[in-house]
Design a protein around this motif. Structure first.
Motif, PDB file in Angstrom:
ATOM      1  N   CYS A 142     -41.456  -8.008  19.020  1.00 52.75           N
ATOM      2  CA  CYS A 142     -40.991  -7.309  17.816  1.00 52.75           C
ATOM      3  C   CYS A 142     -40.026  -8.196  17.038  1.00 52.75           C
ATOM      4  N   GLN A 143     -40.433  -8.639  15.887  1.00 50.09           N
ATOM      5  CA  GLN A 143     -39.598  -9.519  15.082  1.00 50.09           C
ATOM      6  C   GLN A 143     -38.546  -8.759  14.271  1.00 50.09           C
ATOM      7  N   SER A 144     -38.642  -7.441  14.238  1.00 50.40           N
ATOM      8  CA  SER A 144     -37.662  -6.653  13.468  1.00 50.40           C
ATOM      9  C   SER A 144     -36.379  -6.399  14.264  1.00 50.40           C
ATOM     10  N   ASP A 145     -36.265  -6.986  15.435  1.00 47.74           N
ATOM     11  CA  ASP A 145     -35.058  -6.858  16.264  1.00 47.74           C
ATOM     12  C   ASP A 145     -33.875  -7.454  15.515  1.00 47.74           C
ATOM     13  N   ILE A 146     -32.796  -6.705  15.403  1.00 40.40           N
ATOM     14  CA  ILE A 146     -31.629  -7.105  14.632  1.00 40.40           C
ATOM     15  C   ILE A 146     -30.984  -8.381  15.194  1.00 40.40           C
TER      16      ILE A 146
END
Length: 149
Positions: A142-146
């Motif tokens: 998941c590239q949307s990880d902060i």
């Protein structure tokens, strides 16, 4: 009357959107943590440990490993103590992203600094044995990880 209903629907949609955004970030966080545990197990199962090599410590983390703030990666760092030469270590761990020989007691790499990771022990080099940090890096699911932005 129709106008009030429209305003109410728009407000509810806006509220739902505001609630879903942090939930998607938290979902990415947990998915990447689960993937990290699996990746660490995979790396450790493939690590070649013989009588001439000992794993001193393992650290792992998830985040941006290059400092560009546009992606998230899984990281596993293994501190090994060995009597092998530097060339033999590089040959044995050829699938690693990077192999760093520790010098002057330092057991931290630039990637570890970016991820705020460190080994709990310092290397005490002897004439016969050297310490190396073997680094493995893979893209996170998941590239949307902060943590990667």
């Amino acid at each position: 009357m129709e106008r009030k209903k429209t305003i109410r629907v728009v407000c509810w949609l806006f509220l739902i959107l505001i609630m879903l955004l942090p939930a998607s970030w938290m979902g990415a966080y947990w998915i990447n943590n689960i993937a990290l545990r699996h990746y660490e197990k995979k790396v450790m199962s493939q690590a070649e440990i013989n009588t001439d090599t000992m794993i001193a410590e393992v650290v792992s983390g998830c985040g941006n490993t290059s400092g560009t703030s546009n992606h998230t990666e899984l990281y596993v760092g293994i501190l090994v103590k060995t009597s092998l030469s530097e060339e033999e270590v590089k040959e044995r761990y050829s699938q690693a992203a990077q192999i760093v020989k520790t010098e002057d007691g330092s057991v931290k790499t630039s990637v570890m600094s970016l991820l705020n990771l460190s080994f709990s022990q310092s290397s005490k080099e002897t004439d016969e044995e050297e310490y190396y940090i073997i680094e493995y890096i893979a893209p996170a699911p998941c590239q949307s990880d902060i943590r990667g932005h």
